[in-house]
Design a protein around this motif. Structure first.
Motif, PDB file in Angstrom:
ATOM      1  N   GLY A 121      -1.912 -12.032  31.080  1.00 15.79           N
ATOM      2  CA  GLY A 121      -2.809 -12.640  32.066  1.00 15.79           C
ATOM      3  C   GLY A 121      -4.050 -13.267  31.454  1.00 15.79           C
ATOM      4  O   GLY A 121      -4.810 -13.911  32.144  1.00 15.79           O
ATOM      5  N   TRP A 122      -4.287 -13.057  30.175  1.00  9.59           N
ATOM      6  CA  TRP A 122      -5.463 -13.654  29.548  1.00  9.59           C
ATOM      7  C   TRP A 122      -5.022 -14.748  28.604  1.00  9.59           C
ATOM      8  O   TRP A 122      -3.871 -14.805  28.204  1.00  9.59           O
ATOM      9  N   THR A 123      -5.964 -15.567  28.233  1.00  8.47           N
ATOM     10  CA  THR A 123      -5.580 -16.701  27.404  1.00  8.47           C
ATOM     11  C   THR A 123      -6.691 -17.095  26.461  1.00  8.47           C
ATOM     12  O   THR A 123      -7.866 -16.927  26.752  1.00  8.47           O
ATOM     13  N   ASN A 124      -6.296 -17.620  25.335  1.00  8.17           N
ATOM     14  CA  ASN A 124      -7.247 -18.140  24.362  1.00  8.17           C
ATOM     15  C   ASN A 124      -7.882 -19.435  24.820  1.00  8.17           C
ATOM     16  O   ASN A 124      -8.827 -19.910  24.225  1.00  8.17           O
ATOM     17  N   ASP A 125      -7.353 -20.029  25.902  1.00  8.67           N
ATOM     18  CA  ASP A 125      -7.885 -21.300  26.389  1.00  8.67           C
ATOM     19  C   ASP A 125      -9.187 -21.108  27.140  1.00  8.67           C
ATOM     20  O   ASP A 125      -9.896 -22.062  27.412  1.00  8.67           O
ATOM     21  N   VAL A 126      -9.483 -19.874  27.541  1.00  6.53           N
ATOM     22  CA  VAL A 126     -10.697 -19.606  28.315  1.00  6.53           C
ATOM     23  C   VAL A 126     -11.756 -19.010  27.390  1.00  6.53           C
ATOM     24  O   VAL A 126     -11.489 -18.037  26.693  1.00  6.53           O
ATOM     25  N   LYS A 127     -12.944 -19.619  27.402  1.00 10.80           N
ATOM     26  CA  LYS A 127     -14.015 -19.118  26.538  1.00 10.80           C
ATOM     27  C   LYS A 127     -15.229 -18.739  27.389  1.00 10.80           C
ATOM     28  O   LYS A 127     -15.508 -19.364  28.405  1.00 10.80           O
ATOM     29  N   VAL A 128     -15.932 -17.695  26.925  1.00 14.90           N
ATOM     30  CA  VAL A 128     -17.056 -17.164  27.705  1.00 14.90           C
ATOM     31  C   VAL A 128     -18.379 -17.435  26.967  1.00 14.90           C
ATOM     32  O   VAL A 128     -18.448 -17.279  25.743  1.00 14.90           O
ATOM     33  N   TYR A 129     -19.399 -17.814  27.738  1.00 11.95           N
ATOM     34  CA  TYR A 129     -20.696 -18.170  27.163  1.00 11.95           C
ATOM     35  C   TYR A 129     -21.823 -17.539  27.977  1.00 11.95           C
ATOM     36  O   TYR A 129     -21.733 -17.489  29.218  1.00 11.95           O
ATOM     37  N   PRO A 130     -22.908 -17.120  27.322  1.00 15.58           N
ATOM     38  CA  PRO A 130     -24.101 -16.720  28.081  1.00 15.58           C
ATOM     39  C   PRO A 130     -24.642 -17.936  28.824  1.00 15.58           C
ATOM     40  O   PRO A 130     -24.488 -19.076  28.352  1.00 15.58           O
ATOM     41  N   THR A 131     -25.271 -17.691  29.954  1.00 12.91           N
ATOM     42  CA  THR A 131     -25.685 -18.836  30.763  1.00 12.91           C
ATOM     43  C   THR A 131     -26.922 -18.532  31.600  1.00 12.91           C
ATOM     44  O   THR A 131     -27.222 -17.369  31.893  1.00 12.91           O
ATOM     45  N   VAL A 132     -27.635 -19.580  31.950  1.00 10.28           N
ATOM     46  CA  VAL A 132     -28.780 -19.463  32.843  1.00 10.28           C
ATOM     47  C   VAL A 132     -28.566 -20.519  33.922  1.00 10.28           C
ATOM     48  O   VAL A 132     -28.008 -21.582  33.642  1.00 10.28           O
ATOM     49  N   LEU A 133     -28.921 -20.190  35.162  1.00  5.53           N
ATOM     50  CA  LEU A 133     -28.631 -21.157  36.221  1.00  5.53           C
ATOM     51  C   LEU A 133     -29.700 -21.164  37.291  1.00  5.53           C
ATOM     52  O   LEU A 133     -30.444 -20.197  37.449  1.00  5.53           O
ATOM     53  N   SER A 134     -29.722 -22.275  37.996  1.00  5.57           N
ATOM     54  CA  SER A 134     -30.661 -22.446  39.099  1.00  5.57           C
ATOM     55  C   SER A 134     -29.859 -22.709  40.367  1.00  5.57           C
ATOM     56  O   SER A 134     -28.953 -23.537  40.369  1.00  5.57           O
ATOM     57  N   ILE A 135     -30.181 -21.963  41.418  1.00  3.97           N
ATOM     58  CA  ILE A 135     -29.562 -22.212  42.723  1.00  3.97           C
ATOM     59  C   ILE A 135     -30.698 -22.582  43.659  1.00  3.97           C
ATOM     60  O   ILE A 135     -31.639 -21.800  43.840  1.00  3.97           O
ATOM     61  N   GLY A 136     -30.646 -23.787  44.221  1.00  4.73           N
ATOM     62  CA  GLY A 136     -31.736 -24.159  45.125  1.00  4.73           C
ATOM     63  C   GLY A 136     -31.889 -25.643  45.306  1.00  4.73           C
ATOM     64  O   GLY A 136     -30.941 -26.407  45.111  1.00  4.73           O
ATOM     65  N   TYR A 137     -33.100 -26.021  45.668  1.00  6.25           N
ATOM     66  CA  TYR A 137     -33.372 -27.404  46.075  1.00  6.25           C
ATOM     67  C   TYR A 137     -34.114 -28.198  45.008  1.00  6.25           C
ATOM     68  O   TYR A 137     -34.508 -29.335  45.256  1.00  6.25           O
ATOM     69  N   ASN A 138     -34.294 -27.613  43.830  1.00  2.49           N
ATOM     70  CA  ASN A 138     -35.020 -28.289  42.752  1.00  2.49           C
ATOM     71  C   ASN A 138     -36.308 -28.929  43.281  1.00  2.49           C
ATOM     72  O   ASN A 138     -36.445 -30.164  43.308  1.00  2.49           O
ATOM     73  N   PRO A 139     -37.272 -28.103  43.712  1.00  5.45           N
ATOM     74  CA  PRO A 139     -38.462 -28.646  44.378  1.00  5.45           C
ATOM     75  C   PRO A 139     -39.181 -29.735  43.596  1.00  5.45           C
ATOM     76  O   PRO A 139     -39.793 -30.614  44.198  1.00  5.45           O
ATOM     77  N   TYR A 140     -39.089 -29.692  42.264  1.00  4.36           N
ATOM     78  CA  TYR A 140     -39.755 -30.752  41.484  1.00  4.36           C
ATOM     79  C   TYR A 140     -39.168 -32.119  41.843  1.00  4.36           C
ATOM     80  O   TYR A 140     -39.868 -33.123  41.875  1.00  4.36           O
ATOM     81  N   TYR A 141     -37.847 -32.123  42.140  1.00  5.33           N
ATOM     82  CA  TYR A 141     -37.173 -33.382  42.483  1.00  5.33           C
ATOM     83  C   TYR A 141     -37.013 -33.561  43.990  1.00  5.33           C
ATOM     84  O   TYR A 141     -36.471 -34.555  44.448  1.00  5.33           O
ATOM     85  N   LYS A 142     -37.422 -32.541  44.738  1.00  5.30           N
ATOM     86  CA  LYS A 142     -37.364 -32.603  46.209  1.00  5.30           C
ATOM     87  C   LYS A 142     -35.966 -32.922  46.740  1.00  5.30           C
ATOM     88  O   LYS A 142     -35.790 -33.774  47.622  1.00  5.30           O
ATOM     89  N   ASN A 143     -34.968 -32.254  46.201  1.00  8.02           N
ATOM     90  CA  ASN A 143     -33.604 -32.450  46.710  1.00  8.02           C
ATOM     91  C   ASN A 143     -33.510 -31.994  48.160  1.00  8.02           C
ATOM     92  O   ASN A 143     -34.196 -31.050  48.558  1.00  8.02           O
ATOM     93  N   GLU A 144     -32.639 -32.648  48.899  1.00  6.52           N
ATOM     94  CA  GLU A 144     -32.470 -32.251  50.301  1.00  6.52           C
ATOM     95  C   GLU A 144     -31.305 -31.287  50.484  1.00  6.52           C
ATOM     96  O   GLU A 144     -31.136 -30.696  51.542  1.00  6.52           O
ATOM     97  N   GLN A 145     -30.473 -31.175  49.489  1.00  4.00           N
ATOM     98  CA  GLN A 145     -29.331 -30.258  49.555  1.00  4.00           C
ATOM     99  C   GLN A 145     -29.459 -29.241  48.437  1.00  4.00           C
ATOM    100  O   GLN A 145     -29.899 -29.574  47.339  1.00  4.00           O
ATOM    101  N   ARG A 146     -29.009 -28.021  48.737  1.00  2.00           N
ATOM    102  CA  ARG A 146     -29.015 -26.984  47.715  1.00  2.00           C
ATOM    103  C   ARG A 146     -27.943 -27.312  46.675  1.00  2.00           C
ATOM    104  O   ARG A 146     -26.912 -27.888  47.010  1.00  2.00           O
ATOM    105  N   SER A 147     -28.200 -26.928  45.448  1.00  6.00           N
ATOM    106  CA  SER A 147     -27.170 -27.137  44.428  1.00  6.00           C
ATOM    107  C   SER A 147     -27.163 -25.970  43.445  1.00  6.00           C
ATOM    108  O   SER A 147     -28.124 -25.200  43.356  1.00  6.00           O
TER     109      SER A 147
END
Ligand code: FMN
Ligand code: ADP
Length: 267
Positions: A121-147
């Motif tokens: 069920g596992w594969t060498n094709d899948v690789k894992v990486y540490p990550t940081v993410l933002s969920i929201g409206y990016n207020p600096y850019y004033k997005n109207e939709q969450r991303s």
């Protein structure tokens, strides 16, 4: 909310993973506004908002989080053919881009992380990486939709629009803020990267990079079968169709074929 003028904590969250974490998301990498690399020098892979629905996390508070992301390398378009790339902007072309997205002075590993040993069920094709993410409206850019904007702590030689991205979110770093300048935003994102690196280095967090969500069958999609986290191909098609309809509506309203203004792009 503007960024408060206070020093940042070097590590975020308790020494063990606490509820509501881990949160598990998945989706195909779609296009955003193209500002991450061009404007900020920090590329962020977007997955559709439906990625939150998978564990009933639609109401997850906006903010900056850290965790692990996996990429199914068989769904990276340049390595495969015939892949469908659900687009957030209804333009399905893969943009021409510079190939170097490294965040220069941070400790981004130059080589791919080791793959998990092959097991059923596992594969060498899948690789894992540490990550940081933002969920929201990016207020600096004033997005109207969450991303959902995911910066993977790895230097990739190429873009990976269309690839299946799975995510285990393990902790919260801070709320999203508005900034007085682009430089101030970039400075804080770079600090988020350091905070994520330190926070993930703790044993209870590091253990999650082996989680089956990141390696299991769901994380491994065949080319052309990219799914949204909420369901399947049908959902992805619906997203792309709706994006196209919205794009057509807006073009008609504008009566021109110019490039969409940022507030008009559908995340
Ligand atoms: C770790 C991290 C932290 C972020 N923090 C903020 C923030 O506090 N305020 C904000 O407006 N945008 C924030 N962003 C979002 C960036 O503005 C966003 O990634 C950028 O606009 C690129 O968007 P695009 O992929 O749609 O082009 C953050 C992004 C990341 C990866
Ligand atoms: N380290 C990385 N983290 C996230 N995305 C990366 C990284 N390196 C390259 N990319 C690519 O860059 C894209 C994001 O760039 P960006 O300029 O933010 O564009 P967009 O607004 O379309 O998301 C991702 O979709 C991915 O294909």
């Amino acid at each position: 909310m503007s960024r408060p003028n206070v020093p940042r904590d070097p590590i975020a969250g308790p020494d063990t993973v606490q509820p509501p974490f881990p949160l598990k998301l998945r989706g195909p990498v779609v296009k955003g506004f193209g500002r991450g690399s061009k404007d900020l020098g920090i590329p962020t892979a977007n997955i559709p908002l439906t990625g939150l629905s998978i564990g009933g996390n639609d109401d997850l508070e906006s903010g900056i989080y850290y965790g692990y992301a996996s990429l199914d390398h068989t769904t990276i378009p340049s390595l495969t053919t015939d892949i469908s790339v659900p687009s957030a902007t209804a333009d399905t072309a893969i943009p021409a881009r510079s190939s170097n997205h490294a965040v220069a002075d941070l400790e981004t590993p130059a080589t791919a992380p080791p793959s998990r040993p092959i097991s059923p069920g596992w594969t060498n094709d899948v690789k894992v990486y540490p990550t940081v993410l933002s969920i929201g409206y990016n207020p600096y850019y004033k997005n109207e939709q969450r991303s959902i904007e995911i910066h993977i702590l790895h230097s990739f030689a190429q873009d990976f629009y269309g690839a299946t991205l799975s995510l285990v979110i393990l902790g919260h770093i801070r709320p999203e803020y508005d900034y007085v300048s682009k430089e101030a935003l970039v400075e804080d994102i770079r600090e988020d990267i350091r905070v994520a690196q330190r926070s993930l280095a703790r044993p209870a967090y590091e253990a999650w990079r082996q989680d089956e969500w990141l390696f299991g069958e769901g994380a491994k999609m065949q080319a052309g079968q990219a799914v949204t986290a909420s369901g399947g191909r049908e959902e992805a098609d619906k997203d792309a169709e709706e994006a196209k309809r919205e794009f057509a509506r807006r073009q008609q309203a504008k009566g021109q074929s110019g490039i969409l203004a940022k507030s008009e792009i559908i995340p």
